[in-house]
Design an enzyme around this catalytic site. Structure first.
Site, PDB file in Angstrom:
ATOM      1  N   GLY A  46       0.826  -1.192   0.000  1.00  0.00           N
ATOM      2  CA  GLY A  46       0.000   0.000   0.000  1.00  0.00           C
ATOM      3  C   GLY A  46       0.867   1.251   0.000  1.00  0.00           C
ATOM      4  O   GLY A  46       2.010   1.218   0.457  1.00  0.00           O
ATOM      5  N   GLN A  51       3.229   9.969   0.952  1.00  0.00           N
ATOM      6  CA  GLN A  51       4.514   9.269   0.835  1.00  0.00           C
ATOM      7  C   GLN A  51       5.257   9.616  -0.455  1.00  0.00           C
ATOM      8  O   GLN A  51       6.441   9.328  -0.581  1.00  0.00           O
ATOM      9  CB  GLN A  51       4.313   7.747   0.928  1.00  0.00           C
ATOM     10  CG  GLN A  51       3.834   7.310   2.308  1.00  0.00           C
ATOM     11  CD  GLN A  51       3.691   5.815   2.377  1.00  0.00           C
ATOM     12  OE1 GLN A  51       2.678   5.267   1.967  1.00  0.00           O
ATOM     13  NE2 GLN A  51       4.703   5.138   2.885  1.00  0.00           N
ATOM     14  N   CYS A  88       6.593  -0.010   7.178  1.00  0.00           N
ATOM     15  CA  CYS A  88       6.176   1.130   6.357  1.00  0.00           C
ATOM     16  C   CYS A  88       7.265   1.441   5.346  1.00  0.00           C
ATOM     17  O   CYS A  88       8.444   1.466   5.703  1.00  0.00           O
ATOM     18  CB  CYS A  88       5.938   2.338   7.262  1.00  0.00           C
ATOM     19  SG  CYS A  88       5.445   3.821   6.375  1.00  0.00           S
ATOM     20  N   LEU A  89       6.866   1.702   4.102  1.00  0.00           N
ATOM     21  CA  LEU A  89       7.847   2.039   3.067  1.00  0.00           C
ATOM     22  C   LEU A  89       8.602   3.324   3.410  1.00  0.00           C
ATOM     23  O   LEU A  89       9.698   3.544   2.910  1.00  0.00           O
ATOM     24  CB  LEU A  89       7.154   2.214   1.706  1.00  0.00           C
ATOM     25  CG  LEU A  89       6.596   0.940   1.071  1.00  0.00           C
ATOM     26  CD1 LEU A  89       5.785   1.288  -0.171  1.00  0.00           C
ATOM     27  CD2 LEU A  89       7.724  -0.023   0.715  1.00  0.00           C
ATOM     28  N   HIS A 130      -3.403   1.719   8.596  1.00  0.00           N
ATOM     29  CA  HIS A 130      -2.056   2.278   8.424  1.00  0.00           C
ATOM     30  C   HIS A 130      -2.062   3.398   7.370  1.00  0.00           C
ATOM     31  O   HIS A 130      -1.476   4.466   7.578  1.00  0.00           O
ATOM     32  CB  HIS A 130      -1.103   1.141   8.018  1.00  0.00           C
ATOM     33  CG  HIS A 130       0.298   1.565   7.772  1.00  0.00           C
ATOM     34  ND1 HIS A 130       1.330   1.241   8.638  1.00  0.00           N
ATOM     35  CD2 HIS A 130       0.871   2.281   6.778  1.00  0.00           C
ATOM     36  CE1 HIS A 130       2.459   1.755   8.162  1.00  0.00           C
ATOM     37  NE2 HIS A 130       2.208   2.387   7.033  1.00  0.00           N
ATOM     38  N   GLU A 131      -2.728   3.157   6.242  1.00  0.00           N
ATOM     39  CA  GLU A 131      -2.712   4.152   5.158  1.00  0.00           C
ATOM     40  C   GLU A 131      -3.544   5.385   5.527  1.00  0.00           C
ATOM     41  O   GLU A 131      -3.163   6.513   5.204  1.00  0.00           O
ATOM     42  CB  GLU A 131      -3.218   3.534   3.849  1.00  0.00           C
ATOM     43  CG  GLU A 131      -2.417   2.322   3.357  1.00  0.00           C
ATOM     44  CD  GLU A 131      -0.927   2.569   3.199  1.00  0.00           C
ATOM     45  OE1 GLU A 131      -0.518   3.722   2.977  1.00  0.00           O
ATOM     46  OE2 GLU A 131      -0.158   1.596   3.325  1.00  0.00           O
ATOM     47  N   HIS A 134      -1.555   7.690   7.500  1.00  0.00           N
ATOM     48  CA  HIS A 134      -0.663   8.530   6.682  1.00  0.00           C
ATOM     49  C   HIS A 134      -1.371   9.807   6.226  1.00  0.00           C
ATOM     50  O   HIS A 134      -0.767  10.872   6.161  1.00  0.00           O
ATOM     51  CB  HIS A 134      -0.205   7.775   5.426  1.00  0.00           C
ATOM     52  CG  HIS A 134       1.006   6.932   5.622  1.00  0.00           C
ATOM     53  ND1 HIS A 134       2.209   7.443   6.075  1.00  0.00           N
ATOM     54  CD2 HIS A 134       1.241   5.609   5.404  1.00  0.00           C
ATOM     55  CE1 HIS A 134       3.117   6.465   6.125  1.00  0.00           C
ATOM     56  NE2 HIS A 134       2.557   5.339   5.738  1.00  0.00           N
TER      57      HIS A 134
HETATM   58 NI    NI Z   1       3.349   3.408   5.633  1.00  0.00          NI
END
Ligand code: NI
Length: 166
Positions: A46, A51, A88-89, A130-131, A134
């Protein structure tokens, strides 16, 4: 076109994203770019617009070779508990076991402008929470106690430094 993924310390990750009011061609191109960016990562399932530096309430996900996007999402109901090793990326290499609600009901808008609701649990339920965080300028580590957060981030910064020196 793939963007560079913003990482921990970038102020855009702490900012509240704005609602999407018009799903036009520009937004459709942005969504394409978000998928391109997601697919450059090895393990990401995701990606939220902040991001890639865009302060809009959009996230994309792909769990089973099925690209999905949602605009202005919110969790309207949640229940249960589930522990998962969350990552997380934007904080590459850091995974922390976290407890969050298991089942969630997410409401948002699809690419055609229709209001939709999606029920999810376990991995998908975790991804949605999680998203959406963000989009509100929240990182998963923000849910940890201050002491635990400082401890894991010290380790993370050290590992990141070692990676860049290697
Ligand atoms: Ni993340």
């Amino acid at each position: 076109m793939a963007y560079t993924i913003r990482t921990f310390g970038d102020p855009v990750l702490k900012a509240q994203a704005a609602k999407v009011t018009d799903i036009d061609g520009k937004i459709a191109r942005l969504v394409d770019d978000m998928f391109d960016t997601l697919y450059t990562s090895d393990s990401g399932i995701g990606l939220a617009a902040p991001q890639i530096g865009v302060q809009k309430q959009i996230f994309v996900w792909d769990m089973d070779d099925e690209p999905m996007v949602i605009f202005n999402p919110e969790i309207v109901e949640s229940s249960g508990e589930w522990v998962y090793d969350e990552g997380c990326l934007s904080i590459p290499g850091l995974y922390v076991e976290m407890l969050r609600p298991n089942e969630v009901l997410m409401r948002g808008v699809d690419i055609d402008g229709n209001t939709i609701e999606i029920e999810a649990s376990e991995l998908a339920g975790r991804l949605f929470q999680h998203e959406i965080d963000h989009l509100n300028g929240v990182l998963f580590i923000d849910h940890l106690s201050r002491l635990k957060r400082e401890r894991v981030m010290k380790k993370y910064v050290k590992a990141a430094r070692q990676r860049s020196e290697a």
